[in-house]
Design a protein around this motif. Structure first.
Motif, short mmCIF file in Angstrom:
data_model
loop_
_atom_site.label_atom_id
_atom_site.label_comp_id
_atom_site.label_asym_id
_atom_site.label_seq_id
_atom_site.Cartn_x
_atom_site.Cartn_y
_atom_site.Cartn_z
N ALA A 167 0.84 -1.20 0.00
CA ALA A 167 0.00 0.00 0.00
C ALA A 167 0.88 1.25 0.00
O ALA A 167 2.03 1.23 0.45
CB ALA A 167 -0.92 -0.01 1.22
N PHE A 168 0.35 2.34 -0.50
CA PHE A 168 1.02 3.63 -0.40
C PHE A 168 0.87 4.12 1.04
O PHE A 168 -0.25 4.23 1.55
CB PHE A 168 0.41 4.63 -1.36
N ASP A 169 2.00 4.39 1.70
CA ASP A 169 1.94 4.79 3.11
C ASP A 169 1.80 6.30 3.27
O ASP A 169 1.68 7.04 2.29
CB ASP A 169 3.17 4.26 3.88
N SER A 170 1.84 6.76 4.51
CA SER A 170 1.64 8.19 4.79
C SER A 170 2.77 9.04 4.21
O SER A 170 2.55 10.18 3.79
CB SER A 170 1.53 8.42 6.30
N ASP A 171 3.98 8.49 4.19
CA ASP A 171 5.09 9.22 3.57
C ASP A 171 4.84 9.41 2.07
O ASP A 171 5.11 10.48 1.51
CB ASP A 171 6.42 8.47 3.77
N ALA A 172 4.35 8.37 1.42
CA ALA A 172 4.05 8.47 -0.01
C ALA A 172 3.00 9.54 -0.26
O ALA A 172 3.11 10.32 -1.22
CB ALA A 172 3.56 7.12 -0.54
N GLU A 173 1.98 9.60 0.59
CA GLU A 173 0.96 10.64 0.47
C GLU A 173 1.59 12.03 0.59
O GLU A 173 1.30 12.92 -0.21
CB GLU A 173 -0.11 10.46 1.54
N LEU A 174 2.46 12.18 1.60
CA LEU A 174 3.08 13.48 1.85
C LEU A 174 3.96 13.90 0.67
O LEU A 174 3.85 15.02 0.17
CB LEU A 174 3.91 13.41 3.13
N PHE A 175 4.83 12.99 0.23
CA PHE A 175 5.75 13.32 -0.85
C PHE A 175 5.02 13.58 -2.16
O PHE A 175 5.34 14.51 -2.90
CB PHE A 175 6.77 12.19 -1.03
N ALA A 176 4.03 12.73 -2.45
CA ALA A 176 3.29 12.88 -3.71
C ALA A 176 2.48 14.17 -3.73
O ALA A 176 2.39 14.84 -4.76
CB ALA A 176 2.37 11.67 -3.92
N THR A 177 1.90 14.53 -2.58
CA THR A 177 1.13 15.77 -2.51
C THR A 177 2.01 16.99 -2.69
O THR A 177 1.67 17.93 -3.42
CB THR A 177 0.39 15.85 -1.15
N HIS A 178 3.16 16.97 -2.04
CA HIS A 178 4.11 18.08 -2.19
C HIS A 178 4.58 18.18 -3.64
O HIS A 178 4.65 19.29 -4.21
CB HIS A 178 5.31 17.88 -1.27
N PHE A 179 4.90 17.05 -4.23
CA PHE A 179 5.37 17.05 -5.61
C PHE A 179 4.28 17.54 -6.55
O PHE A 179 4.56 18.28 -7.50
CB PHE A 179 5.83 15.65 -6.00
N ALA A 180 3.04 17.13 -6.33
CA ALA A 180 1.93 17.55 -7.19
C ALA A 180 1.77 19.07 -7.14
O ALA A 180 1.44 19.70 -8.15
CB ALA A 180 0.64 16.86 -6.77
N SER A 181 2.02 19.67 -5.97
CA SER A 181 1.92 21.12 -5.85
C SER A 181 3.00 21.80 -6.69
O SER A 181 2.73 22.78 -7.40
CB SER A 181 2.06 21.52 -4.37
N SER A 182 4.22 21.28 -6.63
CA SER A 182 5.31 21.84 -7.44
C SER A 182 5.05 21.63 -8.92
O SER A 182 5.33 22.49 -9.75
CB SER A 182 6.64 21.20 -7.04
N ALA A 183 4.52 20.45 -9.26
CA ALA A 183 4.21 20.14 -10.65
C ALA A 183 3.17 21.10 -11.20
O ALA A 183 3.24 21.52 -12.36
CB ALA A 183 3.72 18.70 -10.77
N ALA A 184 2.19 21.47 -10.36
CA ALA A 184 1.14 22.39 -10.80
C ALA A 184 1.71 23.75 -11.15
O ALA A 184 1.29 24.39 -12.11
CB ALA A 184 0.08 22.51 -9.72
N GLN A 185 2.71 24.19 -10.38
CA GLN A 185 3.34 25.48 -10.68
C GLN A 185 4.07 25.43 -12.01
O GLN A 185 4.02 26.39 -12.80
CB GLN A 185 4.31 25.85 -9.55
#
Length: 413
Positions: A167-185
């Protein structure tokens, strides 16, 4: 929940995110950027597969899908089937639709055991068609700085250090969310470039209804695919290929911008052009090059190369045009110079690739002065012109991806 560290520390993953963000900020084309976003996100959380969607109206449109397990079954240089431009309604019935509609992260440990009281379900048709088993899934909304939904990043099957699906763990959620924010910019910046190109393409279309936005998009898509195959065939380093393909995707869209400077009596003539009119029409190559004459970067330089030389023949035949650096002395409304014609490897690679993509699309689609050839007829004509009009190695790359070219035709019209 099992840890998804894949033998790397949080510090190493954060460093990977920083490097990924740097790479994203170097990319100019939206489509190339979307593909890179998916690749980088999968690396960060060690996902075996994934997809990236963009919002178009009330739909999510899949732009890229990646799958390491399926990719390993292919020969070097081959790609997974072309899936771009498939539309899915934004609704809570699908996982990606629920993520988009509510702009929330959705983390599912096993898509085959989703509780019945959940509003969304997993559509298993793709698994059934491919034989691939989707288990864990992490879906993250991509939102612009202003809060506008750009799309959805969907990551599939997190892997542990032994290659087992977890499963994707809490770290994966954190890293992916942060990365998605940078990707959006990064996407926000790329959309500025895309919108400027769309406006210029629309302006050219108003002047010349024969040159449509769809034609421009197809030529750009074909050019990228041809280059990717050519780069594999020539063992081009990944870093070099990434930079070239990003510029090419944009430059190919500019190939006929010079037609805005051709007078209406020639540009909009319904019948065949006279010899004199045809010679003046050829000036669109020089006019296009003049738009990029004050090149400030490598993208401008490639746009100049493509606009100027995409009608030059590989063997230097006088049917190709114009001459070397002809735009420098060109006067609008006059015939182009054919002196000092380039040939062979003197012609920039970008122009040699766009030449094949442009002619193939023109042959395989209806124009006011001709009916559409069948795709097979158009492919055969490209093959027949190898070594005369076209670079043989570029034609070889084109023929190697024939099936993919056909799928792009079907997807983009």
């Amino acid at each position: 929940m099992k840890n998804n560290s894949y033998s790397t520390s949080r510090e190493e993953k954060l460093q990977r995110i920083i490097e990924s963000e740097r790479l994203l900020n170097e990319i100019k084309d939206v489509d190339v950027l979307l593909e890179q976003i998916l690749s980088e996100a999968r690396l960060i959380v060690h996902a075996d597969a994934g997809s990236i969607y963009v919002v178009e109206g009330n739909d999510l449109v899949i732009k890229y899908a990646q799958n390491d397990t399926q990719q390993k079954k292919l020969n070097p240089g081959e790609k997974l089937p072309y899936t771009s431009n498939r539309h899915y309604p934004i609704s809570e019935q699908s996982i990606s639709g629920y993520c988009a509609k509510n702009m929330v992260l959705v983390n599912i440990a096993d898509v085959y055991t989703i509780p019945q009281n959940c509003p969304y379900t997993f559509f298993r048709k793709n698994d059934d068609d491919t034989g691939y088993k989707t288990v864990s899934m992490l879906s993250i909304p991509i939102k612009s700085v202003s809060g506008k939904l750009r799309g959805v990043l969907q990551l599939i099957n997190a892997l542990d250090s032994a290659g087992n699906i977890i499963a994707f763990d809490s770290d994966a959620e954190l890293f992916a969310t942060h990365f998605a924010s940078s990707a959006a910019q990064a996407l926000d910046r790329s959309y500025l470039t895309l919108n400027a190109l769309k406006r210029m393409t629309l302006m050219a279309q108003y002047r010349d209804p024969k040159e449509t936005f769809e034609h421009v998009e197809r030529v750009s898509a074909f050019s990228l695919e041809i280059y990717d195959r050519w780069a594999v065939d020539h063992n081009i380093p990944e870093s070099t290929a990434k930079k070239f393909r990003d510029n090419l995707k944009i430059a190919a869209k500019c190939h006929d911008f010079g037609k805005v400077g051709v007078e209406d009596r020639i540009l909009k003539k319904a019948g065949f052009l006279t010899n004199d009119e045809r010679e003046i029409m050829k000036g669109h190559t020089c006019i296009g090059a003049k738009l990029f004459a004050d090149a400030e970067n490598d993208l401008d330089e490639m746009c100049l190369e493509v606009t100027l030389y995409h009608h030059v023949w590989w063997n230097g035949n006088e049917q190709g045009y114009p001459g070397k650096d002809a735009y420098r002395s060109y006067e609008v409304g006059m015939p182009v110079s054919k002196t000092d014609r380039l040939q062979g490897l003197e012609i920039p690679l970008s122009a040699r690739i766009v030449a094949v993509a442009d002619v193939f699309d023109a042959l395989s689609h209806k124009r006011v002065y001709k009916t559409a050839w069948t795709i097979e007829e158009a492919i055969n004509e490209i093959k027949k012109s190898s070594g005369t009009q076209f670079d043989p190695e570029v034609v070889t790359a084109f023929l190697e991806i024939k099936e993919r070219i056909i799928l792009i035709c079907e997807a983009l019209g």
